[in-house]
Design an enzyme around this catalytic site. Sequence first.
Site, PDB file in Angstrom:
ATOM      1  CB  SER A 179      -0.819  -0.136   1.193  1.00  0.00           C
ATOM      2  OG  SER A 179      -1.609   1.227   1.383  1.00  0.00           O
ATOM      3  CE1 TYR A 239      -3.531  -2.904   5.390  1.00  0.00           C
ATOM      4  CE2 TYR A 239      -2.961  -0.665   4.574  1.00  0.00           C
ATOM      5  CZ  TYR A 239      -3.333  -2.079   4.475  1.00  0.00           C
ATOM      6  OH  TYR A 239      -3.592  -2.317   3.174  1.00  0.00           O
TER       7      TYR A 239
HETATM    8  P1  NDP Z   1     -10.062  -8.463   2.182  1.00  0.00           P
HETATM    9  O1  NDP Z   1     -10.304  -8.068   3.646  1.00  0.00           O
HETATM   10  O2  NDP Z   1     -11.348  -8.372   1.352  1.00  0.00           O
HETATM   11  O3  NDP Z   1      -9.465  -9.714   2.078  1.00  0.00           O
HETATM   12  C1  NDP Z   1      -8.184  -9.853   2.850  1.00  0.00           C
HETATM   13  C2  NDP Z   1      -7.857 -11.311   2.688  1.00  0.00           C
HETATM   14  O4  NDP Z   1      -6.532 -11.797   3.361  1.00  0.00           O
HETATM   15  C3  NDP Z   1      -9.125 -12.389   3.062  1.00  0.00           C
HETATM   16  O5  NDP Z   1      -9.335 -13.490   2.170  1.00  0.00           O
HETATM   17  C4  NDP Z   1      -8.654 -12.646   4.388  1.00  0.00           C
HETATM   18  O6  NDP Z   1      -9.152 -14.059   4.700  1.00  0.00           O
HETATM   19  C5  NDP Z   1      -7.057 -12.787   4.093  1.00  0.00           C
HETATM   20  N1  NDP Z   1      -6.350 -13.048   5.443  1.00  0.00           N
HETATM   21  C6  NDP Z   1      -6.052 -12.379   6.530  1.00  0.00           C
HETATM   22  N2  NDP Z   1      -5.239 -13.028   7.216  1.00  0.00           N
HETATM   23  C7  NDP Z   1      -4.735 -14.169   6.726  1.00  0.00           C
HETATM   24  C8  NDP Z   1      -4.017 -14.925   7.095  1.00  0.00           C
HETATM   25  N3  NDP Z   1      -3.207 -15.012   8.372  1.00  0.00           N
HETATM   26  N4  NDP Z   1      -3.804 -15.946   6.290  1.00  0.00           N
HETATM   27  C9  NDP Z   1      -4.285 -16.219   5.103  1.00  0.00           C
HETATM   28  N5  NDP Z   1      -5.187 -15.316   4.702  1.00  0.00           N
HETATM   29  C10 NDP Z   1      -5.330 -14.158   5.450  1.00  0.00           C
HETATM   30  O7  NDP Z   1      -9.156  -7.318   1.802  1.00  0.00           O
HETATM   31  P2  NDP Z   1      -8.510  -6.642   0.128  1.00  0.00           P
HETATM   32  O8  NDP Z   1      -9.007  -7.734  -0.841  1.00  0.00           O
HETATM   33  O9  NDP Z   1      -8.747  -5.302   0.306  1.00  0.00           O
HETATM   34  O10 NDP Z   1      -6.997  -6.775   0.656  1.00  0.00           O
HETATM   35  C11 NDP Z   1      -6.176  -7.814  -0.073  1.00  0.00           C
HETATM   36  C12 NDP Z   1      -4.632  -6.917   0.086  1.00  0.00           C
HETATM   37  O11 NDP Z   1      -4.724  -5.779  -0.329  1.00  0.00           O
HETATM   38  C13 NDP Z   1      -4.184  -6.861   1.639  1.00  0.00           C
HETATM   39  O12 NDP Z   1      -3.108  -7.384   1.692  1.00  0.00           O
HETATM   40  C14 NDP Z   1      -4.394  -5.257   1.759  1.00  0.00           C
HETATM   41  O13 NDP Z   1      -3.562  -5.018   2.633  1.00  0.00           O
HETATM   42  C15 NDP Z   1      -4.054  -4.914   0.342  1.00  0.00           C
HETATM   43  N6  NDP Z   1      -4.536  -3.538  -0.117  1.00  0.00           N
HETATM   44  C16 NDP Z   1      -5.913  -3.458   0.096  1.00  0.00           C
HETATM   45  C17 NDP Z   1      -6.479  -2.182  -0.379  1.00  0.00           C
HETATM   46  C18 NDP Z   1      -7.831  -1.673  -0.492  1.00  0.00           C
HETATM   47  O14 NDP Z   1      -8.115  -0.652  -0.770  1.00  0.00           O
HETATM   48  N7  NDP Z   1      -8.534  -2.593  -0.297  1.00  0.00           N
HETATM   49  C19 NDP Z   1      -5.591  -0.963  -0.748  1.00  0.00           C
HETATM   50  C20 NDP Z   1      -3.882  -1.191  -0.303  1.00  0.00           C
HETATM   51  C21 NDP Z   1      -3.578  -2.513  -0.181  1.00  0.00           C
HETATM   52  P3  NDP Z   1     -10.391 -14.052   5.817  1.00  0.00           P
HETATM   53  O15 NDP Z   1     -11.536 -14.188   4.826  1.00  0.00           O
HETATM   54  O16 NDP Z   1     -10.345 -15.484   6.172  1.00  0.00           O
HETATM   55  O17 NDP Z   1     -10.480 -13.087   6.816  1.00  0.00           O
END
Ligand code: NDP
Length: 320
Positions: A179, A239
């Site tokens: 990010s 974060y």
């Molecule tokens: P979501 O919350 O929709 O998805 C996050 C995913 O990560 C979920 O599938 C969650 O699983 C999984 N997860 C969390 N912890 C673990 C773990 N310990 N092991 C395996 N899986 C895990 O968010 P986004 O799709 O938005 O985020 C995806 C990535 O993009 C993240 O790294 C986020 O930081 C990054 N990002 C997102 C932005 C945004 O605006 N949305 C901006 C910048 C970066 P579960 O369903 O079980 O919780």
Amino acid sequence: MDQSEKQLDKKERAKERREKRRQEISLLRSIPYSGNQRWWSAETVAVVTGANRGIGFEITRQLAIQGITVILTSREVAVGEESAKVLQEGGLDVGFHQLDIIDDKSIESFCSWVKEKYGGIDILINNAGVSHNIGSENSVEAAETVIKINYYGTKKMIKAAIPLMRPSAQGARIVTVSSRLGRLNGKRNRISNDDLRQKLEDIDNLSEELIDSTTAKFLDQVKDGTWSTGGWSQTNTDYALSKLAINAFTRVMAKQLSSRPEGEKIFINCYCPGMVKTAMTGWAGQVTPEEGADTAIWLSLLPDQAISGKFFAERREIHF
Ligand code: NDP
């Protein structure tokens, strides 16, 4: 023009620039990845972490559309299987395995399975991540979890996957979803401690130990209640630091991996997807998951990569 008008004008121009780039990208996305640059096939294996929803699900879908065999992983078996089924029913070659990136046993069992079933990995997408604040909230109550998953978990996964990455002429690829909030020199949200910033920027001396000790110092300050005067970034503090840490680790790893011989190269980069409408943002933001996944696909499929240790957004390199 007074100060507030100037501010507004600047905001307007930034908004215009963003909109222009969005249009450029949507044009680029309409161009198919061309046939003669296509180094991958159905034998190419990609692994996506946290792929049961959001950006990770979209990355899985888009890589599979390109004809790659993709393993959708998720920490919860039932939801992961359900998500994989959606893609499989759409005719895509998507496998599933449980994977929790902070659980050593889960990583170990995933790695043995992938080695046994597929012989290795060509593309690793580190997408799994958490944020416990939405919008302008800035609680650090979950700081330990946020740093543990976004930095230590991703790092663990990268280290576990490296021995599995298959040798190839075009090189294996690791892409981490990071990010802009974690930028060292971001205009708005940077660490105000100049000395620390300079150290973290100095690629010749940057080390995993320095990154670990930086996150440890922050967590100590969270525990003793002094973090808010510790010179950390002001928005989404835990974060932002977790993403800053994984960005810095990307640079450390790229340097280490650069000494691998031709034919065994591994390229590692990270990117910011923009503010994406997913559960993490409470479905706020200007970017759809489809658009947010785009740079991950582009970085994964670059025909002649030789790019490593860099940070991207909207298919362009940006400063750490
Ligand atoms: P979501 O919350 O929709 O998805 C996050 C995913 O990560 C979920 O599938 C969650 O699983 C999984 N997860 C969390 N912890 C673990 C773990 N310990 N092991 C395996 N899986 C895990 O968010 P986004 O799709 O938005 O985020 C995806 C990535 O993009 C993240 O790294 C986020 O930081 C990054 N990002 C997102 C932005 C945004 O605006 N949305 C901006 C910048 C970066 P579960 O369903 O079980 O919780």
